[in-house]
Design an enzyme around this catalytic site. Sequence first.
Site, mmCIF file in Angstrom:
data_model
loop_
_atom_site.group_PDB
_atom_site.id
_atom_site.type_symbol
_atom_site.label_atom_id
_atom_site.label_comp_id
_atom_site.label_asym_id
_atom_site.label_seq_id
_atom_site.Cartn_x
_atom_site.Cartn_y
_atom_site.Cartn_z
ATOM 1 N N HIS A 299 -1.331 -3.135 -2.801
ATOM 2 C CA HIS A 299 -1.688 -1.759 -2.434
ATOM 3 C C HIS A 299 -3.077 -1.412 -2.987
ATOM 4 O O HIS A 299 -3.927 -0.874 -2.268
ATOM 5 C CB HIS A 299 -0.619 -0.810 -3.005
ATOM 6 C CG HIS A 299 -0.866 0.642 -2.763
ATOM 7 N ND1 HIS A 299 -0.050 1.419 -1.959
ATOM 8 C CD2 HIS A 299 -1.822 1.482 -3.236
ATOM 9 C CE1 HIS A 299 -0.519 2.659 -1.948
ATOM 10 N NE2 HIS A 299 -1.595 2.731 -2.717
ATOM 11 N N GLU A 300 -3.299 -1.741 -4.261
ATOM 12 C CA GLU A 300 -4.577 -1.384 -4.891
ATOM 13 C C GLU A 300 -5.725 -2.249 -4.372
ATOM 14 O O GLU A 300 -6.846 -1.758 -4.199
ATOM 15 C CB GLU A 300 -4.476 -1.483 -6.415
ATOM 16 C CG GLU A 300 -3.403 -0.591 -7.055
ATOM 17 C CD GLU A 300 -3.509 0.884 -6.698
ATOM 18 O OE1 GLU A 300 -4.621 1.365 -6.407
ATOM 19 O OE2 GLU A 300 -2.458 1.553 -6.679
ATOM 20 N N CYS B 74 1.280 6.876 -2.645
ATOM 21 C CA CYS B 74 -0.135 6.771 -3.010
ATOM 22 C C CYS B 74 -0.577 8.145 -3.490
ATOM 23 O O CYS B 74 -0.235 9.157 -2.865
ATOM 24 C CB CYS B 74 -0.953 6.349 -1.797
ATOM 25 S SG CYS B 74 -2.717 6.229 -2.145
ATOM 26 N N HIS C 108 -7.030 -0.758 -1.337
ATOM 27 C CA HIS C 108 -7.924 0.394 -1.562
ATOM 28 C C HIS C 108 -9.379 -0.055 -1.687
ATOM 29 O O HIS C 108 -10.292 0.633 -1.233
ATOM 30 C CB HIS C 108 -7.537 1.134 -2.852
ATOM 31 C CG HIS C 108 -6.490 2.192 -2.662
ATOM 32 N ND1 HIS C 108 -6.621 3.218 -1.753
ATOM 33 C CD2 HIS C 108 -5.308 2.413 -3.284
ATOM 34 C CE1 HIS C 108 -5.552 4.011 -1.819
ATOM 35 N NE2 HIS C 108 -4.733 3.545 -2.740
HETATM 36 NI NI NI Z 1 -2.856 4.286 -3.309
#
Ligand code: NI
Length: 182
Positions: free
Chosen positions: A153-154, A110, A157
């Site tokens: 993953h995004e 990341c 976020h």
């Molecule tokens: Ni990230």
Amino acid sequence: MLKTKDILDEKNPILHKKCEEITFPLNKDDLKSIEDIYKYLRDSQDDELAKKEDLRPGMGMAFPQIGKLKRIFIISYKTEEGDFIEYTVINPKLISYSNEKVYVEEGEGCLSVNREVEGIVPRCARVTVGFYDEKGTYKEVRAREEIAVAFQHEMDHLDGIMFTDRIDKNNPFKDQDKMRSI
Ligand code: NI
């Protein structure tokens, strides 16, 4: 132009907050941020440019990482053939996911995490995500493997979740034998 120092570090509280839904049309400032993120990600996957501009290689970046609590992220993934697989993803919703789990063998990375992290991050091998692009057009993508991991993953976020939050603290390699490494 977006620089490495502009990307927030995991210690920043902004990265642990939930982002807000976007309304269309996007404003100029957000459109500019989208372009800036594309440029950073593309250039960061070019060894020479990355070195010259001091960029960290990355294939995804979400708006909270540049301090904006908005549900937008960009994926820009350079294939071995040198082509880019790219998505501008706004207000995403997870539509379906595989039972099969995978984890990234070398560890998930990341741009906001500047340290070695031990452990595995369980992810679905395949996901279908519905979202809007920058023009407000609705799309659905069935993503697999690295791209599926990038979407998950995004999307995390946007809910203030870091990949490090997905690693079991007491047993960082928990259930490794039940998942496929990619
Ligand atoms: Ni990230």
